[in-house]
Each structure stands twice: as structure tokens, then as C-alpha cells.
Motif scaffolding. Structure first.
Motif, PDB file in Angstrom:
ATOM      1  N   LEU A 197       0.841  -1.191   0.000  1.00 54.42           N
ATOM      2  CA  LEU A 197       0.000   0.000   0.000  1.00 54.42           C
ATOM      3  C   LEU A 197       0.877   1.243   0.000  1.00 54.42           C
ATOM      4  N   ILE A 236      -0.305  -4.420   7.730  1.00 56.93           N
ATOM      5  CA  ILE A 236      -0.408  -3.983   6.338  1.00 56.93           C
ATOM      6  C   ILE A 236       0.952  -3.442   5.912  1.00 56.93           C
ATOM      7  N   ASP A 251      -1.756   5.137  -3.268  1.00 54.89           N
ATOM      8  CA  ASP A 251      -3.062   4.482  -3.196  1.00 54.89           C
ATOM      9  C   ASP A 251      -4.029   5.336  -2.399  1.00 54.89           C
ATOM     10  N   TRP A 259     -11.691   2.295   3.963  1.00 54.37           N
ATOM     11  CA  TRP A 259     -11.197   2.464   2.594  1.00 54.37           C
ATOM     12  C   TRP A 259     -10.815   1.109   2.001  1.00 54.37           C
ATOM     13  N   LEU A 260     -10.116   0.284   2.779  1.00 57.38           N
ATOM     14  CA  LEU A 260      -9.730  -1.039   2.288  1.00 57.38           C
ATOM     15  C   LEU A 260     -10.962  -1.878   1.954  1.00 57.38           C
ATOM     16  N   GLN A 311     -12.226  -1.312  -1.447  1.00 55.89           N
ATOM     17  CA  GLN A 311     -11.351  -1.818  -2.508  1.00 55.89           C
ATOM     18  C   GLN A 311     -11.617  -3.274  -2.840  1.00 55.89           C
ATOM     19  N   LYS A 312     -12.301  -3.989  -1.954  1.00 53.42           N
ATOM     20  CA  LYS A 312     -12.564  -5.418  -2.167  1.00 53.42           C
ATOM     21  C   LYS A 312     -13.832  -5.660  -2.961  1.00 53.42           C
TER      22      LYS A 312
END
Length: 98
Positions: free
Chosen positions: A2, A31, A49, A92-93, A96-97
Motif C-alpha cells: 500500500l 499492512i 493508493d 477504505w480497504l 477496494q474489495k
């Protein structure tokens, strides 16, 4: 990995404080991240990102950004609040999925 960019007006004080807090949170979350800090005027020259910043600088960054670029900007209310950072990074993550 990231790529995280922490942004403030001068690229020294508050962006560095955000960076230190973000490093701690990302380490806690296991992470792998490359984190840097810079000025709002130089932010567009970085590949990233996400951007962590406060509202005033988010407004500047988003003024001529694409919709995709706007999704990368995370606005922090308390710049070194690790709980807020963790919640917003995880949210936020999660986007992204999808």
C-alpha cells in the motif's frame, strides 16, 4: 504494498505527525505500506493508493481530481488519532474489495 501519502501545507509538521501515526496503525494491522509525506502542492507528483490529510487540503486536492482520485483521499478530523486512522483506513480497504 500500500502506498500512502500524508499531506499538509508545508510538508513538515502535521504531515509528518500523520505519517508517524499511520505507520503505527498500519503496523498494528499487519499492512505492508510505503508511507511518505509532502506538501499539498507537490502531492500530485507522487504515485499513491491513499492520501491522508485534513479537510482544507482535501478540498484543494479534490478541486481538480477525477472521481477515482477523490476516492483515495481520506479526511482526518484529528490528525494523530490512531483510532480514527484505523477506522478510516479499514473502511477504505473495504471499498477496494468490492
Amino acid at each position: 504494498m500500500l502506498k500512502v501519502l500524508c499531506v499538509c501545507g508545508c510538508g513538515l509538521g502535521s504531515s509528518f505527525a500523520i505519517e508517524m501515526s499511520a505507520k503505527s496503525v498500519l503496523h498494528k494491522l499487519s499492512i505492508d505500506a510505503d508511507i511518505d509525506h509532502t506538501t499539498v502542492s507537490e502531492a500530485s507528483s507522487f504515485k499513491y493508493d491513499i492520501i491522508l490529510t485534513q479537510k482544507i487540503f482535501a478540498d484543494i486536492l479534490n478541486s481538480d481530481a477525477s472521481e477515482e482520485e477523490k476516492k483515495r483521499v481520506i479526511i482526518l478530523n484529528k490528525l494523530t488519532d490512531k483510532k480514527e486512522l484505523e477506522e478510516k483506513i479499514l473502511a477504505w480497504l473495504g471499498t477496494q474489495k468490492k
